[in-house]
Design an enzyme around this catalytic site. Structure first.
Site, PDB file in Angstrom:
ATOM      1  N   SER A 221     134.781  40.229  52.865  1.00  0.00           N
ATOM      2  CA  SER A 221     133.392  39.777  52.786  1.00  0.00           C
ATOM      3  C   SER A 221     132.443  40.610  53.633  1.00  0.00           C
ATOM      4  CB  SER A 221     133.294  38.304  53.174  1.00  0.00           C
ATOM      5  OG  SER A 221     133.919  38.064  54.405  1.00  0.00           O
TER       6      SER A 221
ATOM      7  N   HIS B 269     134.532  37.179  46.651  1.00  0.00           N
ATOM      8  CA  HIS B 269     133.577  38.255  46.345  1.00  0.00           C
ATOM      9  C   HIS B 269     133.983  39.113  45.149  1.00  0.00           C
ATOM     10  CE1 HIS B 269     131.490  37.196  50.020  1.00  0.00           C
ATOM     11  NE2 HIS B 269     132.696  37.047  50.538  1.00  0.00           N
TER      12      HIS B 269
ATOM     13  N   LYS C 194     128.899  31.860  44.913  1.00  0.00           N
ATOM     14  CA  LYS C 194     128.520  33.260  45.085  1.00  0.00           C
ATOM     15  C   LYS C 194     128.125  33.821  43.710  1.00  0.00           C
ATOM     16  CE  LYS C 194     130.539  33.370  49.531  1.00  0.00           C
ATOM     17  NZ  LYS C 194     131.755  33.245  50.318  1.00  0.00           N
TER      18      LYS C 194
HETATM   19  C1  LIG Z   1     132.102  32.333  51.395  1.00  0.00           C
HETATM   20  C2  LIG Z   1     133.556  32.474  51.568  1.00  0.00           C
HETATM   21  C3  LIG Z   1     134.384  31.350  51.649  1.00  0.00           C
HETATM   22  C4  LIG Z   1     133.837  29.956  51.738  1.00  0.00           C
HETATM   23  O1  LIG Z   1     133.332  29.539  50.519  1.00  0.00           O
HETATM   24  P1  LIG Z   1     132.196  28.431  50.472  1.00  0.00           P
HETATM   25  O2  LIG Z   1     132.220  27.935  49.092  1.00  0.00           O
HETATM   26  O3  LIG Z   1     130.930  29.105  50.860  1.00  0.00           O
HETATM   27  O4  LIG Z   1     132.614  27.383  51.472  1.00  0.00           O
HETATM   28  C5  LIG Z   1     135.740  31.558  51.689  1.00  0.00           C
HETATM   29  N1  LIG Z   1     136.263  32.793  51.695  1.00  0.00           N
HETATM   30  C6  LIG Z   1     135.498  33.896  51.656  1.00  0.00           C
HETATM   31  C7  LIG Z   1     136.136  35.233  51.666  1.00  0.00           C
HETATM   32  C8  LIG Z   1     134.123  33.761  51.595  1.00  0.00           C
HETATM   33  O5  LIG Z   1     133.353  34.840  51.593  1.00  0.00           O
END
Ligand SMILES: *Cc1c(COP(=O)(O)O)cnc(C)c1O
Length: 407
Positions: A187, A215, A246
């Protein structure tokens, strides 16, 4: 007798001290107040900005079709789930989305969680126990680590993408069950984990492969199916998690894997069992969002064009852009103060890019996390590249004057 005011309670003195220390270290984080939908042009703290902050990689968070889908679904399913999944909270919209997601990512079954964070802590916590061992990349997302702590399994971390170090740990382990956990796309770095090598190790050492594709889902692979499709990997040992807040533009997460794994999680993942599911209307909206992802080759092509344009137009001398072909383009500038100063400089020019500092990233690798979205135009990206180039030139010129003065 008068109770002491809240500020004076001695309980709080430690908290206050830590907050002040964070501020001194350039690590105090502050929220911005957003007054527009999440998009490439936003209003934050009452000002207009061109934003490179969101994880809305396909620009779906504000799509009229999805807004209409949510309004319609709220009309026929209400706004709240009202009960946990195992009581009466599991709505047909949740069920339909689970089946749609499983089919889309070519897995036997899928299970929805309210957030990715809850999915990771729930799944790892349920599958692993005190006689087991978890092997995790050092740069994994914080919630994968949290899941490992909750599970009480032995927790081994290996250097970023280091397959040899991982194999050494696996060889030494006498744990009953083993699980390798990794972000598929990191990330804060934007690079892709060596998942094929991990899968080979899982087969050799009889382990699960748990992939966090927060991602990659929607962005990589055939029709946006994610990192596993991108790398052409398939195995019953793989359990994948992807977030739906996302690239999918809405909220939530799902876990996909073999039917027996999903059946087990429905019984044993505490963050699933003891929590109220997200409203059914969100699932209906997500069903429409997943269709946009499936039919979104044009969005992904535009995103790739933006990534290439951005990289081709940088003229960096000291700062470094990490080698990433994903929507996450990190610009490493070094110290916390330097990252913060650059972020503030761009902000003064109307461009918002977050400075990411420790503990989110290792010490001395403070960076700007530039996040590109299909909603950006080529001009938006050129404007960003020019602002970064100019800022670096200015910095080099300034440090030259300073060293002249000290001579
Ligand atoms: C954003 C993210 C999460 C958490 O997901 P949410 O739905 O925002 O709680 C978990 N793992 C990674 C790699 C992330 O970037």
């Amino acid at each position: 007798m008068l109770a002491p005011s809240n500020q004076e309670l001695s309980l709080f003195s430690g908290l206050q001290k830590e907050l002040i220390q964070r501020k001194t270290d350039g690590l105090l984080r502050q929220r911005r107040l957003l007054d527009s939908p999440q998009a490439e042009h936003i209003i934050a703290n009452d000002k207009h900005f061109l934003s490179f902050c969101s994880n809305d990689y396909l620009g779906l968070a504000n799509r009229p079709e999805l807004i209409a889908a949510m309004q319609k679904a709220a009309g026929d399913s209400g706004v709240g789930s009202g009960a946990s999944n195992l009581i009466t909270g599991h709505h047909r919209y949740h069920d339909a989305l689970e089946k749609q997601l499983a089919k889309f990512v070519d897995m036997p079954a899928a299970l929805l969680f309210s957030t990715g964070y809850m999915a990771n802590i729930g799944v790892i916590g349920a599958l692993m126990g005190r006689h087991d061992a978890i092997f995790a990349d050092k740069l994994n997302h914080a919630c994968l680590n949290e899941g490992a702590y909750l599970s009480r399994a032995a927790f081994h971390r290996f250097a970023h993408n280091d397959v040899i170090a991982l194999e050494k740990l696996l060889k030494e382990s006498t744990a009953q069950h083993k699980l390798i956990a990794a972000d598929a796309v990191f990330s804060m770095d934007g690079d892709i984990a060596p998942l094929a090598e991990y899968l080979a190790l899982c087969e050799q050492y009889d382990a699960y492969l748990y992939i966090d594709d927060a991602h990659g889902f929607g962005v990589l692979g055939e029709r946006g199916k994610g990192s596993l499709s991108h790398l052409n990997l398939k195995s019953p040992r793989i359990i994948m998690m992807a977030t739906l807040g996302k690239a999918a533009g809405v909220a939530g997460a799902f876990v996909a894997g073999e039917q027996v794994v999903i059946d087990y999680l429905i019984q044993k993942a505490n963050s699933y069992v003891y929590s109220t599911p997200a409203p059914p209307a969100l699932s209906a909206t997500l069903s429409a969002a997943v269709k946009l992802i499936e039919n979104g080759d044009d969005l992904r092509a535009h995103l790739r064009l933006l990534i290439a344009t951005f990289k081709a137009n940088l003229t960096l001398k000291n700062w470094q852009i990490l080698p990433s072909d994903t929507a996450v383009q990190p610009l490493i500038v070094g110290s916390n103060q330097a990252a913060l100063a650059l972020s503030e400089h761009l902000q003064a020019m109307g461009i918002l890019v977050p400075a990411i500092r420790p503990p989110t990233v290792p010490v001395n690798t403070a960076r700007l996390r530039i996040s590109l979205s299909a909603a950006h135009s080529v001009d938006d990206v050129l404007r960003l590249a020019k602002a970064i180039n100019d800022a670096e030139k200015m910095m080099i010129a300034n440090s030259a004057t300073t060293s002249l003065e000290t001579v």
